[in-house]
Motif scaffolding. Structure first.
Motif, PDB file in Angstrom:
ATOM      1  N   VAL A 148       0.837  -1.214   0.000  1.00 16.68           N
ATOM      2  CA  VAL A 148       0.000   0.000   0.000  1.00 16.68           C
ATOM      3  C   VAL A 148       0.868   1.258   0.000  1.00 16.68           C
ATOM      4  CG1 VAL A 148      -2.034  -1.042   1.050  1.00 16.68           C
ATOM      5  CG2 VAL A 148      -0.199  -0.190   2.528  1.00 16.68           C
ATOM      6  N   ASN A 149       2.124   1.103  -0.391  1.00 19.80           N
ATOM      7  CA  ASN A 149       3.038   2.240  -0.551  1.00 19.80           C
ATOM      8  C   ASN A 149       3.316   2.992   0.751  1.00 19.80           C
ATOM      9  OD1 ASN A 149       3.279   1.807  -3.341  1.00 19.80           O
ATOM     10  ND2 ASN A 149       1.437   3.020  -3.756  1.00 19.80           N
ATOM     11  N   LEU A 150       3.243   2.316   1.882  1.00 13.91           N
ATOM     12  CA  LEU A 150       3.608   2.949   3.159  1.00 13.91           C
ATOM     13  C   LEU A 150       5.080   2.633   3.422  1.00 13.91           C
ATOM     14  CD1 LEU A 150       0.438   2.226   5.357  1.00 13.91           C
ATOM     15  CD2 LEU A 150       1.080   4.364   4.226  1.00 13.91           C
ATOM     16  N   THR A 151       5.932   3.351   2.719  1.00 16.53           N
ATOM     17  CA  THR A 151       7.363   3.046   2.770  1.00 16.53           C
ATOM     18  C   THR A 151       7.970   3.311   4.143  1.00 16.53           C
ATOM     19  OG1 THR A 151       7.802   5.273   1.897  1.00 16.53           O
ATOM     20  CG2 THR A 151       7.668   3.460   0.304  1.00 16.53           C
ATOM     21  N   SER A 152       7.440   4.307   4.844  1.00 14.09           N
ATOM     22  CA  SER A 152       8.006   4.623   6.171  1.00 14.09           C
ATOM     23  C   SER A 152       7.736   3.485   7.144  1.00 14.09           C
ATOM     24  CB  SER A 152       7.400   5.927   6.692  1.00 14.09           C
ATOM     25  OG  SER A 152       7.718   6.995   5.831  1.00 14.09           O
ATOM     26  N   ILE A 153       6.502   2.972   7.142  1.00 12.52           N
ATOM     27  CA  ILE A 153       6.181   1.837   8.018  1.00 12.52           C
ATOM     28  C   ILE A 153       6.949   0.600   7.556  1.00 12.52           C
ATOM     29  CG2 ILE A 153       4.318   0.239   8.670  1.00 12.52           C
ATOM     30  CD1 ILE A 153       2.471   2.542   8.938  1.00 12.52           C
ATOM     31  N   GLU A 154       7.137   0.456   6.255  1.00 11.00           N
ATOM     32  CA  GLU A 154       7.939  -0.647   5.733  1.00 11.00           C
ATOM     33  C   GLU A 154       9.352  -0.597   6.297  1.00 11.00           C
ATOM     34  OE1 GLU A 154       9.657  -2.360   1.464  1.00 11.00           O
ATOM     35  OE2 GLU A 154       8.365  -0.580   1.524  1.00 11.00           O
ATOM     36  N   SER A 155       9.897   0.633   6.434  1.00 11.93           N
ATOM     37  CA  SER A 155      11.259   0.780   6.976  1.00 11.93           C
ATOM     38  C   SER A 155      11.315   0.346   8.436  1.00 11.93           C
ATOM     39  CB  SER A 155      11.706   2.239   6.838  1.00 11.93           C
ATOM     40  OG  SER A 155      11.744   2.630   5.483  1.00 11.93           O
ATOM     41  N   VAL A 156      10.294   0.724   9.208  1.00 12.22           N
ATOM     42  CA  VAL A 156      10.241   0.316  10.621  1.00 12.22           C
ATOM     43  C   VAL A 156      10.172  -1.207  10.710  1.00 12.22           C
ATOM     44  CG1 VAL A 156       8.951   0.471  12.777  1.00 12.22           C
ATOM     45  CG2 VAL A 156       9.145   2.478  11.294  1.00 12.22           C
ATOM     46  N   VAL A 166      13.005   3.916  13.496  1.00 16.61           N
ATOM     47  CA  VAL A 166      14.049   3.188  12.756  1.00 16.61           C
ATOM     48  C   VAL A 166      15.410   3.412  13.401  1.00 16.61           C
ATOM     49  CG1 VAL A 166      15.254   3.017  10.550  1.00 16.61           C
ATOM     50  CG2 VAL A 166      12.757   3.238  10.594  1.00 16.61           C
ATOM     51  N   GLN A 167      15.710   4.657  13.789  1.00 23.71           N
ATOM     52  CA  GLN A 167      16.999   4.960  14.401  1.00 23.71           C
ATOM     53  C   GLN A 167      17.180   4.220  15.725  1.00 23.71           C
ATOM     54  OE1 GLN A 167      16.906   9.222  14.659  1.00 23.71           O
ATOM     55  NE2 GLN A 167      17.342   9.534  12.454  1.00 23.71           N
ATOM     56  N   GLN A 168      16.112   4.180  16.540  1.00 19.01           N
ATOM     57  CA  GLN A 168      16.189   3.475  17.822  1.00 19.01           C
ATOM     58  C   GLN A 168      16.452   1.989  17.618  1.00 19.01           C
ATOM     59  OE1 GLN A 168      16.558   5.120  20.445  1.00 19.01           O
ATOM     60  NE2 GLN A 168      14.682   5.976  21.306  1.00 19.01           N
ATOM     61  N   LEU A 169      15.749   1.395  16.667  1.00 20.30           N
ATOM     62  CA  LEU A 169      15.926  -0.040  16.417  1.00 20.30           C
ATOM     63  C   LEU A 169      17.307  -0.333  15.858  1.00 20.30           C
ATOM     64  CD1 LEU A 169      12.401  -0.847  14.925  1.00 20.30           C
ATOM     65  CD2 LEU A 169      13.293  -1.620  17.121  1.00 20.30           C
ATOM     66  N   ASP A 170      17.814   0.555  15.026  1.00 22.78           N
ATOM     67  CA  ASP A 170      19.164   0.354  14.478  1.00 22.78           C
ATOM     68  C   ASP A 170      20.209   0.414  15.579  1.00 22.78           C
ATOM     69  OD1 ASP A 170      18.105   0.058  11.988  1.00 22.78           O
ATOM     70  OD2 ASP A 170      18.538   2.107  11.310  1.00 22.78           O
ATOM     71  N   ARG A 171      20.017   1.367  16.518  1.00 26.18           N
ATOM     72  CA  ARG A 171      20.983   1.454  17.625  1.00 26.18           C
ATOM     73  C   ARG A 171      20.882   0.222  18.523  1.00 26.18           C
ATOM     74  NH1 ARG A 171      19.703   6.988  17.505  1.00 26.18           N
ATOM     75  NH2 ARG A 171      18.202   6.856  19.209  1.00 26.18           N
ATOM     76  N   ALA A 172      19.638  -0.292  18.700  1.00 28.80           N
ATOM     77  CA  ALA A 172      19.491  -1.523  19.488  1.00 28.80           C
ATOM     78  C   ALA A 172      20.200  -2.688  18.807  1.00 28.80           C
ATOM     79  CB  ALA A 172      17.994  -1.842  19.669  1.00 28.80           C
ATOM     80  N   LEU A 173      20.158  -2.706  17.472  1.00 29.06           N
ATOM     81  CA  LEU A 173      20.779  -3.787  16.713  1.00 29.06           C
ATOM     82  C   LEU A 173      22.299  -3.733  16.788  1.00 29.06           C
ATOM     83  CD1 LEU A 173      20.206  -6.197  14.809  1.00 29.06           C
ATOM     84  CD2 LEU A 173      20.298  -4.578  12.908  1.00 29.06           C
ATOM     85  N   THR A 174      22.830  -2.504  16.806  1.00 28.72           N
ATOM     86  CA  THR A 174      24.293  -2.347  16.838  1.00 28.72           C
ATOM     87  C   THR A 174      24.856  -2.316  18.239  1.00 28.72           C
ATOM     88  OG1 THR A 174      24.047   0.071  16.743  1.00 28.72           O
ATOM     89  CG2 THR A 174      24.272  -1.108  14.654  1.00 28.72           C
ATOM     90  N   GLY A 175      23.940  -2.351  19.238  1.00 33.67           N
ATOM     91  CA  GLY A 175      24.417  -2.363  20.613  1.00 33.67           C
ATOM     92  C   GLY A 175      24.806  -1.020  21.143  1.00 33.67           C
ATOM     93  N   THR A 176      24.399   0.055  20.478  1.00 30.02           N
ATOM     94  CA  THR A 176      24.763   1.404  20.923  1.00 30.02           C
ATOM     95  C   THR A 176      23.610   2.085  21.668  1.00 30.02           C
ATOM     96  OG1 THR A 176      24.035   2.329  18.795  1.00 30.02           O
ATOM     97  CG2 THR A 176      26.365   1.696  19.009  1.00 30.02           C
ATOM     98  N   LEU A 177      22.555   1.336  21.985  1.00 27.57           N
ATOM     99  CA  LEU A 177      21.407   1.909  22.692  1.00 27.57           C
ATOM    100  C   LEU A 177      21.710   1.961  24.182  1.00 27.57           C
ATOM    101  CD1 LEU A 177      18.367   2.777  22.389  1.00 27.57           C
ATOM    102  CD2 LEU A 177      17.814   0.445  23.065  1.00 27.57           C
TER     103      LEU A 177
END
Length: 788
Positions: free
Chosen positions: A64-72, A127-138
């Motif tokens: 449905v072209n919700l690219t922002s939610i797709e990114s999350v 997205v930024q929060q999840l990326d930091r959680a993934l890299t261990g920088t949260l």
């Protein structure tokens, strides 16, 4: 073409919201399960499940072209993939971030605005929060409070993981991924349900027509029997006529010839008609029998089709309790953390299905009971350990099916229990019950007080509790659904709320009664018994009429009096037997005296409309098969009205005999060991015109009774040698005294003492702290007739 594409996209977005809600709830439930540190194999299964849900949600957002939610969703999928492969360790801060992300997405999807434009900054922050959680920088202290906030409506404040509006706005019919099922909007489903329920009216009408045909056929059969009885007489008349005509031919006829000739001509016509009447009667009988067969066949066919269709539509309305229970673990976890408590929530019976409308209505009551258990019931860890309890409190939410039409919901905790004395003190302070009345209440009656508005045992008002409104609202909502709630509490061991609910909100069985000359419907679910009692078995306890029922004294009231209707003339005077219907709601049980019981049938309740939305004692109306509109009684209201109503005392025995134009003085024996009380009672009764004899205790009273003639006995209970209970027992065992009315006047006001008074055969039981002379005189007047 562009317009068509826009319309298609709108429909797809509605479909996406529904699908997304399902995936998000599944992920949220999986995260709650992970928090309990399951075994390695189960941990892997849960991760795999929520990983697939995140992947599916990502694909749906892309469609449905919700690219922002797709990114999350892509970031979520990456985190779950890392957890699945062991590249990332599961920690409490990570669980918090994941839960907050799911909660935020649910909030964004429930909003009616353009998600991409309005919430783009918030989605980027996710997205930024999840990326930091993934890299261990949260950092542990980092959260999403500044990044995203879910728009919470006032009615949704207690829930943070489920969006009811997403279900409500489902498309009319949308193909699902499974070929054997479709999604149907709740509005359309409710519309179909109402139309199917309306079929009950013609079904009842068809049943009524078939009944009327049977009654008509029975009337014709009676007529035919009566006709056959006079057949011999007609034959005798015919023979007499033939004989007379034969004799007339042999005799010269005088001036009466013309009249006799005319009579001879008319009588054969009458006999011929009467003979032909049998043929017409047989034709009518055959035709009625044929119509009756057709009517019964049509009625059976319509009933079968209606019942089958109604059953199927009811099944469509059913949802498993699990669809509601998914939101509770998260709520329990958050509240327990806020209060520094450790709580385990155990859920059982989530697979049991119940009407979707009941499920939606029970959302807030269950959340409140859960919060109530955590706030009031479960103690802090240190307190629990000091009481030799596990530091973790346990709240059990168990659903079980009681029978084919009811389900029980149990909300129980192993906390401190309810302080009964504290409840009585609060009730006394608020003026709900007096100190004296509070002392007479048993445990169940005391616990029921907490459902009163304004009653709270919390020492301080907080955002969670202390206002005294929560449980009152819980009780009100459960009663509106036709359910009941009962409290069980054990000091130091915990509290349990047992909620009994109907499985569906559709038509129900109702008992038709007549009161005040009008017909009413009483929901059969609240009818404990329909019975008759002898007038002589009615007793007066604390100035209220009661009947013995299952070993207890149950209050008896006229239904017409409670409904403020005039009693039917035929019921104005006492009869040998009393027809009554015993109703119950929770722990409250009252017997209602009615004029007639018309039977039981299936009924459909119709709302009274906005103008009559809240008529006291009336829940709605129903249409009978005859077309008559009758009120459906609101049993909770009815019981409350009966409790509030002042007792109505009516003469039960015939008036005393008159001699020489003067009423004979009625004689009363007063048995009382206290000279002060004895003198007081003697003065009251003599001032009222009674002849009074006194005795100093039960033994003296029994001797006096054997040597004199009395119309009634007024006795104390606590006396030397023989108390009032033993005196009454001995009187009832004596053939000469067994029918003599006994009024016990005592300071013993407990339920056990009142019930013992009924058991030994007393006609009335008056507690001294509520005693006044008018009460006593009214009761005596009722028991032995008019005042002297």
């Amino acid at each position: 073409m562009a317009k068509k594409n826009d319309e298609l996209l709108k429909r797809l977005l509605v479909t996406f919201r529904v699908e997304a809600d399902e995936h998000l709830r599944a992920i949220s439930s999986g995260l709650v399960a992970l928090e309990k540190a399951p075994p390695r194999m189960q941990f892997a299964e849960i991760i795999e499940t929520i990983f697939r849900d995140a992947h599916s949600l990502k694909g749906a957002a892309r469609a449905v072209n919700l690219t922002s939610i797709e990114s999350v969703c892509q970031s979520l999928e990456s985190v779950f993939a890392a957890l699945k492969d062991g590249r990332l360790d599961l920690s409490s801060p990570l669980l918090d971030i994941l839960q907050q992300t799911i909660d935020a997405l649910a909030g964004l999807l429930s909003a009616d605005t353009d998600i991409s434009d309005t919430y783009q900054p918030h989605l980027t922050a996710l997205v930024q929060q999840l990326d930091r959680a993934l890299t261990g920088t949260l950092h542990k202290s980092e959260g999403l409070a500044g990044a995203v906030s879910r728009p919470v409506h006032r009615e949704e404040k207690t829930s943070t993981s489920q969006s009811a509006s997403a279900v409500t706005h489902a498309p009319a019919i949308t193909p699902s991924l499974a070929a054997e099922s479709v999604r149907v909007s709740t509005a359309k489903l409710d519309s179909v349900m109402r139309q199917v329920e309306e079929l009950l009216t013609p079904r009842l009408a068809a049943s009524q027509r078939a009944r009327e045909l049977r009654e008509t056929a029975a009337t014709l059969a009676v007529w035919k029997k009566q006709r056959l009885r006079i057949q011999p007489a007609l034959r005798q008349i015919e023979r007499s006529f033939l004989t007379a005509r034969h004799e007339a031919k042999q005799v010269d006829v005088d001036s009466k010839t013309d009249w006799s000739s005319k009579r001879r001509q008319e009588l054969p016509k009458l006999l011929e008609y009467l003979d032909g009447e049998q043929l017409h009667m047989k034709m009518l009988e055959d035709r009625l029998a044929r119509l009756n067969r057709f009517a019964e066949r049509d009625q059976r066919t319509l009933s079968g089709m209606t019942d089958g269709l109604l059953h199927d539509v009811k099944e469509m309305q059913l949802l498993p309790f699990a669809s509601l229970l998914e939101i509770l673990p998260r709520s329990a976890r958050e509240l327990a953390r806020e209060q520094g408590k450790n709580v385990d929530l155990v859920i059982q019976g989530g697979e049991i299905e119940i009407d979707r409308r009941i499920l939606e209505a029970m959302k807030d009551p269950l959340i409140h009971l859960l919060r109530n258990s955590i706030d009031h019931g479960i103690e802090p860890p240190a307190v629990r350990e000091a009481r030799n309890k596990p530091s973790h409190g346990t709240i059990t939410l168990a659903i079980s099916q009681k029978d084919s039409s009811k389900v029980e919901v149990l909300v129980a905790d192993d906390g401190a229990g309810i302080n009964v004395d504290r409840v009585k003190a609060v009730a006394d302070k608020l003026g709900i019950v007096s100190t004296e009345d509070a002392e007479r209440l048993d445990e169940q009656q005391t616990l029921a007080i907490i459902f009163k508005s304004g009653v709270s045992t919390s020492p301080i008002i907080t955002d969670v509790s202390g206002r005294g409104l929560g449980l009152a609202i819980v009780n009100e909502k459960i009663e509106r659904l036709g359910g009941t709630v009962v409290i069980e509490s054990n000091p130091g061991a915990g509290t349990a709320f047992r909620i009994l609910l109907p499985l569906t909100l559709a038509n129900f069985r109702g008992v038709l009664v007549r009161a005040g000359g009008q017909i009413f419907v009483v929901p059969a679910a609240n009818v404990e018994r329909v019975t008759r009692v002898a007038e002589k078995d009615i007793r007066t306890v604390e100035n209220r009429e009661t009947i013995p029922f299952d070993g207890q004294a149950v209050s008896l009231v006229w239904l017409s009096d409670v409904l403020e209707l005039t009693r039917a003339r035929s019921m104005a005077h006492a009869t040998d037997n009393v027809l009554l219907i015993v109703l119950n709601q929770g722990i409250t049980r009252i017997a209602f005296r009615v004029e007639e019981i018309l039977g039981e049938q299936e009924v459909l309740v119709k709302a009274l409309g906005r103008q009559l939305a809240r008529v006291r004692n009336i829940a709605g109306a129903s249409v009978l098969g005859t077309g008559q509109v009758v009120p459906v009684l609101n049993v909770p209201d009815l019981l409350k009205s009966a409790v509030k109503r002042a007792p109505t005392l009516v003469p039960m025995y015939p008036l005393s005999a008159e001699k020489s134009g003067m009423v004979e003085k009625q004689s009363i024996l007063v048995v009382e060991d206290s000279i002060t009380s004895r003198s007081l009672l003697k003065n009251i009764l003599e001032s009222a015109g009674y002849q009074v004899t006194t005795a100093v205790d039960g033994a003296d009273g029994y001797t006096t009774l054997k040597t004199g003639t009395f119309d009634l006995v007024v006795s104390d209970v606590e006396m030397p040698r023989m108390d009032g209970f033993d005196l009454t027992t001995k009187m009832r065992a004596d053939k000469q005294l067994a029918g003599l009315p006994v009024v016990l006047v005592t300071a013993l006001g407990s339920r056990e003492h009142r019930e013992r008074g009924i058991d030994v055969g007393a006609n009335a039981y008056i507690v001294k702290n509520s005693f006044d002379q008018s009460n006593l005189l009214e009761i005596i007047q009722r028991l032995i007739g008019t005042s002297p």
